[in-house]
Scaffold this motif. Structure first.
Motif, PDB file in Angstrom:
ATOM      1  N   TRP A 303       0.625  -1.201  -0.121  1.00 54.13           N
ATOM      2  CA  TRP A 303      -0.083   0.039  -0.054  1.00 54.13           C
ATOM      3  C   TRP A 303       0.755   1.116  -0.063  1.00 54.13           C
ATOM      4  O   TRP A 303       1.905   1.308   0.794  1.00 54.13           O
ATOM      5  N   LYS A 304       0.243   2.199  -0.416  1.00 55.16           N
ATOM      6  CA  LYS A 304       1.019   3.703  -0.669  1.00 55.16           C
ATOM      7  C   LYS A 304       0.401   4.205   0.352  1.00 55.16           C
ATOM      8  O   LYS A 304      -0.814   4.910   0.254  1.00 55.16           O
ATOM      9  N   LEU A 305       1.155   4.828   1.491  1.00 52.64           N
ATOM     10  CA  LEU A 305       0.624   5.322   2.797  1.00 52.64           C
ATOM     11  C   LEU A 305       1.338   6.484   3.224  1.00 52.64           C
ATOM     12  O   LEU A 305       1.512   6.731   4.194  1.00 52.64           O
ATOM     13  N   ASP A 306       1.911   7.309   1.982  1.00 54.42           N
ATOM     14  CA  ASP A 306       2.674   8.507   2.246  1.00 54.42           C
ATOM     15  C   ASP A 306       1.601   9.523   2.752  1.00 54.42           C
ATOM     16  O   ASP A 306       2.366  10.633   3.163  1.00 54.42           O
ATOM     17  N   SER A 307       0.281   9.426   2.769  1.00 52.35           N
ATOM     18  CA  SER A 307      -0.613  10.448   2.978  1.00 52.35           C
ATOM     19  C   SER A 307      -0.687  10.508   4.540  1.00 52.35           C
ATOM     20  O   SER A 307      -0.939  11.600   5.049  1.00 52.35           O
ATOM     21  N   VAL A 308      -0.414   9.461   5.166  1.00 49.65           N
ATOM     22  CA  VAL A 308      -0.637   9.483   6.880  1.00 49.65           C
ATOM     23  C   VAL A 308       0.406  10.126   7.296  1.00 49.65           C
ATOM     24  O   VAL A 308       1.604   9.876   7.314  1.00 49.65           O
ATOM     25  N   MET A 317      -2.449   1.386  26.985  1.00 48.80           N
ATOM     26  CA  MET A 317      -0.908   1.774  26.643  1.00 48.80           C
ATOM     27  C   MET A 317      -0.461   1.249  25.114  1.00 48.80           C
ATOM     28  O   MET A 317      -1.137   0.392  24.724  1.00 48.80           O
ATOM     29  N   TRP A 318       0.278   2.012  24.271  1.00 47.81           N
ATOM     30  CA  TRP A 318       0.876   1.676  22.941  1.00 47.81           C
ATOM     31  C   TRP A 318       2.206   1.471  22.980  1.00 47.81           C
ATOM     32  O   TRP A 318       2.918   2.450  23.305  1.00 47.81           O
ATOM     33  N   SER A 319       2.543   0.243  22.730  1.00 49.35           N
ATOM     34  CA  SER A 319       4.062  -0.087  23.406  1.00 49.35           C
ATOM     35  C   SER A 319       5.038   0.485  22.276  1.00 49.35           C
ATOM     36  O   SER A 319       4.834   0.985  21.295  1.00 49.35           O
ATOM     37  N   LEU A 320       6.254   0.641  22.763  1.00 46.54           N
ATOM     38  CA  LEU A 320       7.386   1.444  22.097  1.00 46.54           C
ATOM     39  C   LEU A 320       7.683   0.614  21.065  1.00 46.54           C
ATOM     40  O   LEU A 320       7.971   1.287  19.804  1.00 46.54           O
ATOM     41  N   GLU A 321       7.673  -0.829  21.045  1.00 51.09           N
ATOM     42  CA  GLU A 321       8.338  -1.554  20.071  1.00 51.09           C
ATOM     43  C   GLU A 321       7.204  -1.464  18.764  1.00 51.09           C
ATOM     44  O   GLU A 321       7.669  -1.527  17.617  1.00 51.09           O
ATOM     45  N   THR A 322       5.822  -1.462  18.954  1.00 53.37           N
ATOM     46  CA  THR A 322       5.023  -1.184  17.934  1.00 53.37           C
ATOM     47  C   THR A 322       4.955   0.370  17.158  1.00 53.37           C
ATOM     48  O   THR A 322       4.783   0.204  16.030  1.00 53.37           O
ATOM     49  N   LYS A 323       5.327   1.223  17.990  1.00 58.87           N
ATOM     50  CA  LYS A 323       5.709   2.356  17.269  1.00 58.87           C
ATOM     51  C   LYS A 323       6.744   2.313  16.467  1.00 58.87           C
ATOM     52  O   LYS A 323       6.541   2.788  15.302  1.00 58.87           O
ATOM     53  N   GLN A 324       7.746   1.829  16.746  1.00 64.51           N
ATOM     54  CA  GLN A 324       9.098   1.693  16.048  1.00 64.51           C
ATOM     55  C   GLN A 324       8.824   1.090  14.857  1.00 64.51           C
ATOM     56  O   GLN A 324       9.193   1.320  13.661  1.00 64.51           O
ATOM     57  N   GLY A 325       7.795  -0.052  15.040  1.00 68.87           N
ATOM     58  CA  GLY A 325       7.693  -0.795  13.657  1.00 68.87           C
ATOM     59  C   GLY A 325       6.829  -0.101  12.690  1.00 68.87           C
ATOM     60  O   GLY A 325       6.898  -0.188  11.425  1.00 68.87           O
ATOM     61  N   LEU A 326       5.900   0.577  13.153  1.00 69.00           N
ATOM     62  CA  LEU A 326       5.121   1.548  12.141  1.00 69.00           C
ATOM     63  C   LEU A 326       5.806   2.748  11.464  1.00 69.00           C
ATOM     64  O   LEU A 326       5.530   2.748  10.461  1.00 69.00           O
ATOM     65  N   LEU A 327       6.642   3.055  12.287  1.00 64.46           N
ATOM     66  CA  LEU A 327       7.541   4.104  11.723  1.00 64.46           C
ATOM     67  C   LEU A 327       8.468   3.829  10.433  1.00 64.46           C
ATOM     68  O   LEU A 327       8.843   4.401   9.641  1.00 64.46           O
ATOM     69  N   LYS A 328       8.824   2.469  10.663  1.00 61.28           N
ATOM     70  CA  LYS A 328       9.617   1.896   9.634  1.00 61.28           C
ATOM     71  C   LYS A 328       9.065   1.790   8.304  1.00 61.28           C
ATOM     72  O   LYS A 328       9.585   1.801   7.128  1.00 61.28           O
ATOM     73  N   HIS A 329       7.529   1.631   8.263  1.00 70.29           N
ATOM     74  CA  HIS A 329       6.869   1.505   7.259  1.00 70.29           C
ATOM     75  C   HIS A 329       6.404   2.857   6.685  1.00 70.29           C
ATOM     76  O   HIS A 329       5.925   3.378   5.546  1.00 70.29           O
ATOM     77  N   MET A 330       6.360   3.910   7.643  1.00 73.27           N
ATOM     78  CA  MET A 330       5.623   5.373   7.536  1.00 73.27           C
ATOM     79  C   MET A 330       6.623   6.203   8.143  1.00 73.27           C
ATOM     80  O   MET A 330       6.368   6.602   9.266  1.00 73.27           O
ATOM     81  N   PRO A 331       7.943   6.373   7.769  1.00 77.83           N
ATOM     82  CA  PRO A 331       8.775   7.321   8.379  1.00 77.83           C
ATOM     83  C   PRO A 331       8.344   8.783   8.530  1.00 77.83           C
ATOM     84  O   PRO A 331       8.957   9.350   9.694  1.00 77.83           O
ATOM     85  N   GLN A 332       7.272   9.119   7.926  1.00 73.77           N
ATOM     86  CA  GLN A 332       6.884  10.561   8.254  1.00 73.77           C
ATOM     87  C   GLN A 332       5.681  10.622   9.109  1.00 73.77           C
ATOM     88  O   GLN A 332       5.441  11.672   9.391  1.00 73.77           O
ATOM     89  N   LEU A 333       5.463   9.466   9.825  1.00 75.80           N
ATOM     90  CA  LEU A 333       4.537   9.473  10.715  1.00 75.80           C
ATOM     91  C   LEU A 333       4.583  10.001  12.116  1.00 75.80           C
ATOM     92  O   LEU A 333       5.845   9.909  12.576  1.00 75.80           O
ATOM     93  N   MET A 334       3.781  10.684  12.702  1.00 77.09           N
ATOM     94  CA  MET A 334       3.807  11.042  14.191  1.00 77.09           C
ATOM     95  C   MET A 334       2.761   9.920  14.932  1.00 77.09           C
ATOM     96  O   MET A 334       1.704   9.977  14.645  1.00 77.09           O
ATOM     97  N   VAL A 349      -0.517  14.673  26.225  1.00 72.74           N
ATOM     98  CA  VAL A 349      -0.220  14.305  25.090  1.00 72.74           C
ATOM     99  C   VAL A 349       1.273  13.847  24.932  1.00 72.74           C
ATOM    100  O   VAL A 349       2.102  14.632  25.501  1.00 72.74           O
ATOM    101  N   SER A 350       1.475  12.878  24.287  1.00 76.15           N
ATOM    102  CA  SER A 350       2.957  12.278  24.011  1.00 76.15           C
ATOM    103  C   SER A 350       3.082  12.163  22.651  1.00 76.15           C
ATOM    104  O   SER A 350       2.354  11.235  21.980  1.00 76.15           O
ATOM    105  N   VAL A 351       4.260  12.539  22.006  1.00 79.44           N
ATOM    106  CA  VAL A 351       4.380  12.408  20.481  1.00 79.44           C
ATOM    107  C   VAL A 351       5.811  11.677  20.092  1.00 79.44           C
ATOM    108  O   VAL A 351       6.823  12.105  20.810  1.00 79.44           O
ATOM    109  N   ALA A 352       5.753  10.836  19.264  1.00 83.53           N
ATOM    110  CA  ALA A 352       6.905  10.129  18.881  1.00 83.53           C
ATOM    111  C   ALA A 352       7.001  10.090  17.391  1.00 83.53           C
ATOM    112  O   ALA A 352       5.994  10.023  16.682  1.00 83.53           O
ATOM    113  N   SER A 353       8.197  10.052  16.764  1.00 83.60           N
ATOM    114  CA  SER A 353       8.376  10.369  15.506  1.00 83.60           C
ATOM    115  C   SER A 353       9.802   9.826  15.069  1.00 83.60           C
ATOM    116  O   SER A 353      10.700   9.761  16.121  1.00 83.60           O
TER     117      SER A 353
END
Length: 548
Positions: A303-308, A317-334, A349-353
């Motif tokens: 999928w082309k996910l550059d819009s996200v 809780m949203w785990s650190l490992e899952t966030k890291q995995g999503l960012l590999k596929h969508m590096p532009q993501l917050m 609020v807490s933001v990771a990118s």
């Protein structure tokens, strides 16, 4: 800025209808697009139809609906007609369904076609409800399955579509029924002005550039310049996370995309994200994020996910490992963690990118927040004393028809009224909140308090664990024995000693589970929140433990 202006959501949506490009999409569901012009006109007709059927100011309207365009459209109509939104969990069966309709004093009941039979079985028990309206699949204007019901689409298509031109009040209500972890669901009463302020007063809209707007005219000036994002609530609109997020996007002139399925379908989420160029996805922690990540891992580059631009989570809780995995596929993501509940929005609020670094969510205590002990002493930052997070300012008015629970959850401390939903935490010298879990789920084992969420997070760091809930079971030696209900990853087996040793690497030894039970599918509500009651009952049965 002046706080003199008083906000009403019906007035906001009237103004949006006058200021947004009429052809800009407002709602998208299963390929069907409703423009802002169409939604404005349809919601005006719906509002008039309800008033013509006897709706009076602040009458209650039950929403027994899955995620669909009609959910948002009807909510806007209720704002305009000065009626009260009442969310109903679409997983509820007859007795639970009747309880909500009866407890809320709902005069109107809107329900999805698939629930027609269930509604028919309880109709005669709902003596306060005078009108039932059926939302048909694909919104076709056919006869409803129940002869006593009207068809939604007929109400939305027929009649006067002009503005209602009625005077509304900032005290007009929105109800959010929340099940919590114990007892019957409670109706959280939000005045619309407080809900608007609690949601950020406009500053959470991308168009306002982080500025809290002073009135509707200023909001419209921002909206005309830049409309809100295309957002997908992957979690149910019937719960606070999905509902509040959708309202934030819509009041900024955005677009809401909903899924035509009840459960979580990661492939459909990513396909729709690509097709509709979704910019923001709303989830509830790892219960959503892990399956979505696994889907990407199994389908690299599909999928082309550059819009996200953002994935927003709240509630668990949203785990650190899952966030890291999503960012590999969508590096532009917050990855945006928000800390709140149905009883209070905006604890933090807490933001990771990828650019800013991915860390465990850190919520810094805000200007309207404090931490109090059970006897309402303020916790000193850095003292390691445990307490409840509390918020003042824009908070609910209480629970509907429940003054006792209202006084407990919304106490007055030193002359100031707070909302204290029950989240235990500590606060360090820098003002960073360390969450421990909900007080009602706290386990007292041999005199020590164990908070399930911290044990669950430790367990979920083990490679064999897909999901985990931790409960306390009656035990002659410990009083309550810490017990883990775990869902294993594919191909993994349960190794109790290894898991306990793993937990002890992260937490004090007494917090490690004394027992383990494997479940095929974890006990979670559709919004991803833990169903501790069912998990505990399952564990008691599996381990032959009698409940106290």
């Amino acid at each position: 800025m002046s706080n003199a202006f008083q906000w009403n959501m019906g007035d906001v949506f009237d103004a949006l209808g006058d200021n947004i490009d009429p052809q800009h999409p407002a709602l998208i569901h299963d390929g069907r697009v409703i423009t802002w012009k169409e939604m404005t006109e349809r919601s005006n007709r719906l509002a008039r139809a309800l008033i013509e059927r006897g709706a009076e100011v602040q009458d209650k309207v039950a929403f027994y609906l899955t995620n669909c365009s009609e959910y948002i459209e009807l909510c806007v109509a209720c704002y305009k007609a000065r009626l009260v939104h009442v969310n109903v969990n679409f997983r509820y069966l007859e007795d639970e369904l009747h309880y909500i309709i009866d407890n809320s004093d709902a005069k109107f009941v809107f329900y999805s076609e698939e629930f027609a039979e269930r509604i028919a079985t309880i109709k005669d028990r709902c003596d306060k409800a005078s009108h039932f309206i059926e939302v048909n699949e694909k919104s076709r204007p056919d006869k409803p399955r129940n002869a006593f019901a009207e068809n939604y689409e007929n109400l939305a298509r027929e009649g006067d579509s002009s503005k209602l031109e009625i005077v509304r009040a900032p005290s007009d209500m929105v109800f959010i029924y929340t099940g919590g972890t114990t007892g019957m669901p409670k109706g959280v009463m939000w005045e619309q002005h407080n809900m608007w302020k609690g949601l950020g007063g406009g500053k959470n809209h991308p168009c306002t550039k982080g500025k809290e707007v002073k009135d509707i005219d200023e909001l419209m000036a921002f909206v005309r310049e830049k409309k809100g994002p295309t957002q997908m609530p992957a979690c149910p609109l019937m719960h606070g996370t999905g509902f509040f997020s959708a309202m934030t996007s819509m009041t900024g002139g955005g677009t809401i995309v909903t899924m035509p399925v009840q459960g979580l379908d990661p492939e459909l989420i990513w396909q729709t994200t690509q097709d509709q160029r979704v910019k923001s996805i709303v989830i509830v922690g790892d219960a959503f994020a892990k399956p979505m990540l696994e889907c990407l891992e199994k389908n690299p580059g599909r999928w082309k996910l550059d819009s996200v631009r953002t994935i927003v989570s709240s509630g668990v809780m949203w785990s650190l490992e899952t966030k890291q995995g999503l960012l590999k596929h969508m590096p532009q993501l917050m990855c945006v963690d928000t800390f709140g509940s149905s009883e209070a929005i905006g604890f933090g609020v807490s933001v990771a990118s990828a650019e800013g670094g991915v860390k465990t969510a850190r919520f810094t205590i805000g200007e309207n927040c404090k931490v109090f002990t059970e006897d309402h002493r303020e916790v000193v930052p850095g003292s390691d004393e445990k307490g409840f997070i509390a918020r003042t300012g824009a908070i609910p008015s209480g629970y509907y028809k429940d003054p006792v629970k209202s006084d407990k959850t919304f106490p007055v401390i030193n002359g100031v009224r707070y909302s204290i939903p029950g989240d235990w935490c500590t606060v360090d010298k820098e003002g960073v909140i360390h969450l421990l879990g909900r007080g009602s789920a706290c386990i007292n084992t041999a005199g020590e308090k164990v908070y399930p969420e911290e044990v669950e997070e430790a367990l979920k760091k083990h490679p064999s664990i897909r999901d985990a809930l931790v409960v306390g079971l009656a035990d002659d030696k410990w009083g309550s024995a810490v017990t883990a209900v775990v869902e294993l990853n594919d191909g993994c087996e349960l190794n109790k000693n290894e898991l306990s040793a793993h937990v002890k690497e992260h937490l004090a030894a007494y917090k490690a589970p004394k027992g383990y039970v494997v479940v095929e599918k974890m006990f979670r509500a559709p919004n991803g929140k833990a169903d501790y009651k069912s998990a505990k009952s399952f564990a008691e049965q599996a381990l032959s433990v009698k409940s106290k």
